[in-house]
Design a protein around this motif. Structure first.
Motif, mmCIF file in Angstrom:
data_model
loop_
_atom_site.group_PDB
_atom_site.id
_atom_site.type_symbol
_atom_site.label_atom_id
_atom_site.label_comp_id
_atom_site.label_asym_id
_atom_site.label_seq_id
_atom_site.Cartn_x
_atom_site.Cartn_y
_atom_site.Cartn_z
ATOM 1 N N GLY A 6 0.811 -1.236 -0.564
ATOM 2 C CA GLY A 6 0.206 0.138 0.339
ATOM 3 C C GLY A 6 0.973 0.924 0.156
ATOM 4 O O GLY A 6 1.249 1.619 0.722
ATOM 5 N N THR A 7 0.843 2.029 -0.826
ATOM 6 C CA THR A 7 1.384 3.640 -1.307
ATOM 7 C C THR A 7 0.978 4.158 0.441
ATOM 8 O O THR A 7 0.322 4.093 0.528
ATOM 9 C CB THR A 7 1.181 4.453 -2.183
ATOM 10 N N SER A 8 1.958 5.967 0.236
ATOM 11 C CA SER A 8 2.031 5.782 0.767
ATOM 12 C C SER A 8 0.623 7.031 0.881
ATOM 13 O O SER A 8 -0.356 7.439 1.879
ATOM 14 C CB SER A 8 2.801 7.360 1.417
ATOM 15 N N GLN A 9 0.336 7.581 -0.010
ATOM 16 C CA GLN A 9 -1.199 7.463 -0.712
ATOM 17 C C GLN A 9 -2.030 7.449 0.156
ATOM 18 O O GLN A 9 -3.491 7.611 0.339
ATOM 19 C CB GLN A 9 -1.058 8.300 -1.956
ATOM 20 N N ILE A 10 -2.714 5.790 -0.330
ATOM 21 C CA ILE A 10 -3.509 4.674 -0.049
ATOM 22 C C ILE A 10 -3.285 4.733 1.914
ATOM 23 O O ILE A 10 -4.393 4.982 2.388
ATOM 24 C CB ILE A 10 -2.818 3.069 -0.383
ATOM 25 N N GLN A 11 -2.846 4.899 2.589
ATOM 26 C CA GLN A 11 -2.524 5.227 3.767
ATOM 27 C C GLN A 11 -3.050 5.897 4.127
ATOM 28 O O GLN A 11 -3.550 6.109 4.927
ATOM 29 C CB GLN A 11 -0.852 5.056 4.590
ATOM 30 N N ARG A 12 -2.414 7.389 3.555
ATOM 31 C CA ARG A 12 -3.491 8.335 3.863
ATOM 32 C C ARG A 12 -5.255 8.480 3.673
ATOM 33 O O ARG A 12 -5.860 9.083 4.828
ATOM 34 C CB ARG A 12 -2.507 9.793 3.454
ATOM 35 N N VAL A 13 -5.162 7.144 2.791
ATOM 36 C CA VAL A 13 -6.454 7.358 2.440
ATOM 37 C C VAL A 13 -7.047 6.860 3.382
ATOM 38 O O VAL A 13 -8.798 7.280 4.366
ATOM 39 C CB VAL A 13 -6.981 6.751 1.503
#
Ligand code: CAA
Length: 382
Positions: A366-373
């Protein structure tokens, strides 16, 4: 600097064992495996011989049942020496935890004892060419016949897919159902219709093989389905809730390695008649790097301890820990290269490898962007 006071004696002992093996038997090979992009045979052998493989497996299945914090401590130490080897090490629980979470007693008995010893290697295959962050959009189909499921489709970016004996593969019984159609299967490597495809040439973690997988009328017995039809997405996500803290721990290991290298170099390298460590500009960089590594470690340990305490729904903290630690490792490794200057940009010193290895931490599991989502959804309630 103070020792982590909250570790139990067992956790401290396993961390110290991992540290010794990482420094004596893994670190010396890391640059060679990276340069040659070859499987880290000797490093994996060292881990296997040390008994570190089965620490996530319950006693009744031949493991030592030490939990997620211990797994994180070991992952950090191995990643300090070689992030590619740590990725291989963590692929075993990534591929095997779905069996622990959703397997039948027969499936657990069949696989877990041999995964604990390393006799069998596992892999986890969720991503596809068109479904990375949007995992529920996967397109590999599983069509039920009387006693089998016939799998067709292609998977992408599967760590260890070419070495694994058994792979947890996520396919869909109905793509229109998205997450509710996703179903998990245990596919053994010699199943007819299963083939390993292209091996990626990567920027970092080059010694950890990443491959495509192809399924062409690949018939998997019904007994190899994990959980019920449609349970696969939840199994995939629950697995990541446990492995994301440990992946964050790998990032901590890379960050710590970069910080250690930068501190050592700053004390030795002389410019303008003094060690560069005497300059406040360098001191402030080192202090910021140390704070990033320390805060990452604490977040990783907190989310791992939630898993060990049996707290379900640690998704929020697991995503925070993984995201923070990955972003921190990238920043710390980049700053380490900066402190090394021109030397840091060459392959003579390991910091350029740390910088390349840190990058994947912001992408896989999971990308850092998905973690933020995930974090934002939790904050905003849905
Ligand atoms: N635990 C249990 N259930 C969960 C869950 C969790 N952590 N997360 C979601 N679910 C459930 C939801 O409750 C929902 O169930 P209901 O329909 O019954 O309510 C269902 O799963 C679908 O969830 P979402 O609606 O949240 O699904 P989404 O399509 O919006 O996607 C996502 C959510 C967070 C973006 C998810 O797709 C995701 O995490 N994407 C990243 C994928 C990823 O990490 N890939 C990495 C692959 S592994 C890898 O990199 C391996 C390697 O090589 C090292």
């Amino acid at each position: 600097m103070n020792e982590l006071f909250y570790l139990t004696d067992d956790q401290r002992a396993i961390r110290d064992l991992a540290r010794k093996i990482a420094r004596e038997r893994i670190a010396p090979h890391a640059a060679h495996y990276d340069e040659t992009e070859t499987y880290p045979e000797e490093s994996m052998k060292a881990i296997l011989e040390s008994g570190l493989f089965g620490i996530w497996v319950p006693d009744e299945y031949g493991g030592t049942d030490m939990g997620c914090l211990a797994l994180s401590l070991v992952s950090e130490e191995i990643a300090w020496a070689c992030a590619a080897t740590a990725t291989q090490y963590l692929d075993q629980p990534l591929g095997g935890l779905p069996i622990l979470l959703a397997g039948t007693p027969e499936q657990k008995k069949k696989y877990l004892p041999r995964l604990a010893t390393g006799e069998l290697l596992a892999a986890y295959s969720l991503s596809e060419p068109g479904a990375g962050s949007d995992a529920a959009g996967l397109r590999t189909t599983a069509v039920r016949t009387a006693d089998r499921y016939v799998l067709n489709g292609s998977k992408q970016w599967c760590t260890n897919g070419d070495h694994a004996d058994v792979l947890t593969v996520f396919a869909t019984v109905d793509p229109k159902k998205r997450a509710k159609g996703v179903t998990a299967f245990l596919v053994e490597k010699d199943t007819p219709g299963f083939a390993v495809g292209k091996k990626e040439k990567k920027m970092g973690i080059r010694a950890s093989p990443t491959v495509a997988l192809h399924f062409t009328d690949c018939a998997v017995p019904v007994e190899q389905r994990l959980g019920a039809e449609g349970d696969g997405f939840k199994i995939a996500m629950q697995t990541l809730d446990i492995t994301r803290p440990a992946t964050g721990a790998m990032a901590v290991g890379v960050g710590q390695a970069a910080l250690d290298a930068a501190v050592g170099y700053a004390k030795e390298r002389r410019q303008f008649g003094q060690p560069i460590a005497a300059f406040q500009g360098i001191q402030f960089m080192l202090a910021d790097m140390a704070m990033l590594v320390h805060s990452s470690r604490l977040m990783v340990h907190h989310s791992a301890r939630q898993v060990d305490a049996g707290i379900r729904g640690n998704t929020y903290e697991a995503s925070m820990a993984k995201c923070w630690a990955a972003d921190a490792a990238m920043k710390v490794a980049t700053d380490a290269v900066q402190i090394f200057g021109g030397y840091g940009y060459t392959r003579e010193y390991p910091v350029e490898r740390f910088m390349r290895d840190a990058k994947i931490m912001q992408i896989y599991e999971g990308t850092s962007q998905i973690q933020r989502v995930i974090i934002a959804r939790e904050l905003l309630g849905g």
